[in-house]
Structures are given as structure tokens and as C-alpha cells.
Design an enzyme around this catalytic site. Structure first.
Site, PDB file in Angstrom:
ATOM      1  N   SER A 138       5.221  -5.118  -0.330  1.00  0.00           N
ATOM      2  CA  SER A 138       4.239  -4.984  -1.409  1.00  0.00           C
ATOM      3  C   SER A 138       4.985  -5.074  -2.739  1.00  0.00           C
ATOM      4  O   SER A 138       6.214  -4.887  -2.772  1.00  0.00           O
ATOM      5  CB  SER A 138       3.575  -3.605  -1.299  1.00  0.00           C
ATOM      6  OG  SER A 138       2.837  -3.293  -2.463  1.00  0.00           O
ATOM      7  N   TYR A 151       3.596   5.596   0.117  1.00  0.00           N
ATOM      8  CA  TYR A 151       3.463   4.135   0.225  1.00  0.00           C
ATOM      9  C   TYR A 151       4.664   3.450  -0.429  1.00  0.00           C
ATOM     10  O   TYR A 151       5.257   2.532   0.150  1.00  0.00           O
ATOM     11  CB  TYR A 151       2.155   3.724  -0.462  1.00  0.00           C
ATOM     12  CG  TYR A 151       1.729   2.288  -0.262  1.00  0.00           C
ATOM     13  CD1 TYR A 151       1.006   1.907   0.865  1.00  0.00           C
ATOM     14  CD2 TYR A 151       2.031   1.319  -1.211  1.00  0.00           C
ATOM     15  CE1 TYR A 151       0.594   0.600   1.039  1.00  0.00           C
ATOM     16  CE2 TYR A 151       1.627   0.005  -1.038  1.00  0.00           C
ATOM     17  CZ  TYR A 151       0.904  -0.356   0.078  1.00  0.00           C
ATOM     18  OH  TYR A 151       0.501  -1.659   0.240  1.00  0.00           O
TER      19      TYR A 151
HETATM   20  P1  NAD Z   1      -6.614  -3.565   5.729  1.00  0.00           P
HETATM   21  O1  NAD Z   1      -7.018  -2.135   5.682  1.00  0.00           O
HETATM   22  O2  NAD Z   1      -7.619  -4.642   5.492  1.00  0.00           O
HETATM   23  O3  NAD Z   1      -5.905  -3.896   7.099  1.00  0.00           O
HETATM   24  C1  NAD Z   1      -4.977  -3.029   7.689  1.00  0.00           C
HETATM   25  C2  NAD Z   1      -4.821  -3.406   9.141  1.00  0.00           C
HETATM   26  O4  NAD Z   1      -3.908  -2.468   9.734  1.00  0.00           O
HETATM   27  C3  NAD Z   1      -6.140  -3.274   9.937  1.00  0.00           C
HETATM   28  O5  NAD Z   1      -6.181  -4.282  10.927  1.00  0.00           O
HETATM   29  C4  NAD Z   1      -6.009  -1.906  10.597  1.00  0.00           C
HETATM   30  O6  NAD Z   1      -6.776  -1.765  11.779  1.00  0.00           O
HETATM   31  C5  NAD Z   1      -4.521  -1.909  10.894  1.00  0.00           C
HETATM   32  N1  NAD Z   1      -4.003  -0.569  11.154  1.00  0.00           N
HETATM   33  C6  NAD Z   1      -4.051   0.538  10.368  1.00  0.00           C
HETATM   34  N2  NAD Z   1      -3.497   1.580  11.006  1.00  0.00           N
HETATM   35  C7  NAD Z   1      -3.067   1.113  12.195  1.00  0.00           C
HETATM   36  C8  NAD Z   1      -2.410   1.702  13.318  1.00  0.00           C
HETATM   37  N3  NAD Z   1      -2.050   3.002  13.339  1.00  0.00           N
HETATM   38  N4  NAD Z   1      -2.137   0.935  14.385  1.00  0.00           N
HETATM   39  C9  NAD Z   1      -2.492  -0.380  14.407  1.00  0.00           C
HETATM   40  N5  NAD Z   1      -3.125  -0.991  13.386  1.00  0.00           N
HETATM   41  C10 NAD Z   1      -3.386  -0.246  12.307  1.00  0.00           C
HETATM   42  O7  NAD Z   1      -5.405  -3.661   4.675  1.00  0.00           O
HETATM   43  P2  NAD Z   1      -4.636  -4.897   4.006  1.00  0.00           P
HETATM   44  O8  NAD Z   1      -4.822  -4.771   2.541  1.00  0.00           O
HETATM   45  O9  NAD Z   1      -4.936  -6.169   4.689  1.00  0.00           O
HETATM   46  O10 NAD Z   1      -3.136  -4.455   4.288  1.00  0.00           O
HETATM   47  C11 NAD Z   1      -2.281  -5.134   5.171  1.00  0.00           C
HETATM   48  C12 NAD Z   1      -0.840  -4.908   4.745  1.00  0.00           C
HETATM   49  O11 NAD Z   1      -0.654  -5.484   3.454  1.00  0.00           O
HETATM   50  C13 NAD Z   1      -0.454  -3.435   4.617  1.00  0.00           C
HETATM   51  O12 NAD Z   1       0.866  -3.255   5.084  1.00  0.00           O
HETATM   52  C14 NAD Z   1      -0.524  -3.189   3.119  1.00  0.00           C
HETATM   53  O13 NAD Z   1       0.314  -2.155   2.721  1.00  0.00           O
HETATM   54  C15 NAD Z   1      -0.046  -4.533   2.605  1.00  0.00           C
HETATM   55  N6  NAD Z   1      -0.414  -4.809   1.216  1.00  0.00           N
HETATM   56  C16 NAD Z   1      -1.715  -4.865   0.827  1.00  0.00           C
HETATM   57  C17 NAD Z   1      -2.010  -5.142  -0.491  1.00  0.00           C
HETATM   58  C18 NAD Z   1      -3.411  -5.239  -0.999  1.00  0.00           C
HETATM   59  O14 NAD Z   1      -3.587  -5.328  -2.231  1.00  0.00           O
HETATM   60  N7  NAD Z   1      -4.419  -5.246  -0.169  1.00  0.00           N
HETATM   61  C19 NAD Z   1      -0.979  -5.352  -1.411  1.00  0.00           C
HETATM   62  C20 NAD Z   1       0.333  -5.278  -0.976  1.00  0.00           C
HETATM   63  C21 NAD Z   1       0.597  -5.018   0.349  1.00  0.00           C
END
Ligand code: NAD
Length: 256
Positions: A138, A151
Site C-alpha cells: 500500500s 495497517y
Molecule cells: P476488500 O475488502 O474488497 O477485499 C479484501 C479481500 O480479503 C476479500 O476477498 C476478503 O474476503 C479477503 N479477506 C479478508 N480477511 C480474510 C481472511 N482472514 N482470510 C481470507 N481472506 C480474507 O479490500 P481491497 O481494498 O480489495 O484490499 C485488498 C488488498 O489491497 C488489501 O491487502 C489492502 O490492504 C490493499 N490495499 C487496498 C487499498 C484500497 O484503497 N482499497 C489501497 C492500498 C492497499
């Protein structure tokens, strides 16, 4: 681009992970999905590409389930060539108010899970002399924001883990890199938009504008599709000498 390759994408029932899995399947890879919530719909959708797509429900906070998932991927497809460590959660609070259970869960799911998948997948990748590991870090792997201690710690940690593993793999045909998205409009971020709309007493659109304005100079969300294309690039031969990088796609967030 990915014909003949197999990919395991953690947390791919939603958001960024689903976007990456979609693009991988469209590029000809066989894909193992993982994550909570509805998996039948993504499974059916991705299978329409003609790719073999399976699902494993491992909880990324449980090392023994993670090991089982990697074994299942190798058993199902014959290999785990591409590993995307994407599963993640968020919790927002001051350090002194941060629930210990949320701290432990964020470190387990956002950081330790990648160690557990990598330790299980690396022997096969090294033996086949080809592998790609992409850790979804991130902008918070590079810089901090208040109220996101767990985080930020986990994401800085995964950038460090990426560098150490990349060095260990440097002559093995396996590359390890991190990608660092800025704001991406997924369910994880929509919760923060909702909280902002409530505290500021503004509309959903205005809350999004305020979040972007604070951090992301482009004033545009990064999309899961853009991140997925970056992941495909990291899997090509053109990227085989890219190692241990934390590659930002953040609309200028970390350039400030
Ligand atoms: P999201 O909530 O849409 O998806 C998260 C996914 O992780 C889902 O499929 C959920 O079921 C799964 N998950 C959560 N806990 C779990 C567990 N214990 N076991 C198995 N699966 C699990 O979120 P997102 O925004 O798509 O995030 C995905 C990644 O991207 C994360 O690592 C997040 O930190 C990172 N990220 C997101 C952003 C953003 O702005 N959305 C920015 C930077 C990084």
C-alpha cells in the site's frame, strides 16, 4: 500472456484481488481464488474465460489452513507459479484505543499470511526455476497516516519481507515484489468513505472527494484493473530483473 501459468490470489472474492484474478484468467492463467463471502459468483464469472478456476476458503489468519491452500493449489494445477498475497483488512483508531484483537488480526492477515504462503510456495517455485510473488502492500507501506498503526506496521513489514525474500531468490528464477496502491474504491475503502461522510456530515461523493484531496494528487481512484495490469507486467519476461521493489500506483500520494 499467462498461458500455461497457475496463479493463487489470496482475498480474491472482492476488490483488488478479484480484479487481479479476473485479469489473470483473461490472460490464460489457471486461478485459485480465496477469500470470504460469496465465491460462487466470481468462480462462475471467471470460468467463462475458459480458464480452470478453483476456490479454497483458507482463513489467512490460520497458518495450517494457508499451508493446506498452497498444497491444494499444487495438487490441483501441478504447480503454484504466481502467488499474489492480497488479503487484507483495516481498522482505524488511535494507538491507545486500538483493540488488541484488531492489532493481532491485522498483523496476521496483512503481514504474517504472506510469510506463510511464501514459505509453502517457494520450494516448488525454486525447484521449477520460475515463480512470481507479488505482495499487495500500500502507499501505507511507504508512508504513514494517523489512526492506522497496525495497517501501516503490517504494510511496512510486507515491504521489508518482500526485499528479504527477493534477495534470497535473486538467482533462482523467482522474483518477489510489492505493489503499493493509493486509494482504490473497494469495500475496504467504502467503509472509510462512509465514516467520513458521517463525521463531516457530507454526501458520499463529497466524502470521496475529501479523501482523495487529502492524499492523492491525481484526484482519481486507482482501479483494480490498473493494478491487475501491473501484476501481469511483473509476470512477464520484461520484468524478470525487477526484484524487491515496492512499486507505487498511487496518483502521486508518495511523491509528495
Ligand atoms: P476488500 O475488502 O474488497 O477485499 C479484501 C479481500 O480479503 C476479500 O476477498 C476478503 O474476503 C479477503 N479477506 C479478508 N480477511 C480474510 C481472511 N482472514 N482470510 C481470507 N481472506 C480474507 O479490500 P481491497 O481494498 O480489495 O484490499 C485488498 C488488498 O489491497 C488489501 O491487502 C489492502 O490492504 C490493499 N490495499 C487496498 C487499498 C484500497 O484503497 N482499497 C489501497 C492500498 C492497499
Amino acid at each position: 500472456m499467462l498461458k500455461g501459468k497457475t496463479a493463487l490470489v489470496t482475498g480474491s472474492t472482492s476488490g483488488i484481488g478479484l480484479g487481479i484474478a479476473r485479469t489473470f484468467a483473461a490472460q490464460g492463467a489457471q486461478v485459485m481464488l480465496n477469500g470470504f463471502g460469496d465465491f460462487e459468483a466470481p468462480l462462475a464469472e471467471l470460468r467463462q474465460t475458459g480458464a480452470k478456476v478453483v476456490y479454497h476458503g483458507a482463513d489467512m489468519s490460520r497458518p495450517e489452513q494457508i499451508a493446506d491452500m498452497v498444497r491444494a493449489c499444487e495438487a490441483e494445477f501441478g504447480s503454484c507459479d504466481i502467488l499474489v498475497n492480497n488479503a487484507g483488512i483495516q481498522h482505524v483508531a488511535l494507538v491507545e484505543n486500538f483493540p488488541v484483537e484488531r492489532w493481532d488480526a491485522i498483523i496476521a492477515i496483512n503481514l504474517s499470511s504472506a510469510f506463510h504462503t511464501m514459505r509453502a510456495a517457494l520450494p516448488g517455485m525454486k525447484a521449477r526455476r520460475w515463480g512470481r510473488i507479488i505482495n499487495v502492500a500500500s502507499a501505507h507501506g511507504l508512508v504513514a497516516s494517523a489512526q492506522k498503526s497496525a495497517y501501516v506496521a503490517a504494510k511496512h513489514g510486507i515491504v521489508g519481507l518482500t526485499k528479504a525474500a527477493a534477495l534470497e531468490c535473486a538467482t533462482s528464477g523467482v522474483t518477489v515484489n510489492a505493489i503499493c496502491p493509493g486509494w482504490v474504491l473497494t469495500p475496504l475503502v467504502q467503509k472509510q468513505v462512509d465514516a467520513r461522510a458521517a463525521t463531516d456530515g457530507v454526501t458520499d461523493d463529497e466524502a470521496k472527494r475529501r479523501l482523495l484531496q487529502e492524499k492523492q494528487p491525481s484526484l482519481q481512484f486507482t482501479t483494480p484493473e490498473q493494478l491487475a495490469d501491473l501484476c501481469v507486467f511483473l509476470c512477464t519476461d520484461a520484468a524478470k530483473n525487477v526484484m524487491g521493489q515496492a512499486w507505487a500506483m498511487d496518483g502521486g500520494w508518495t511523491a509528495q
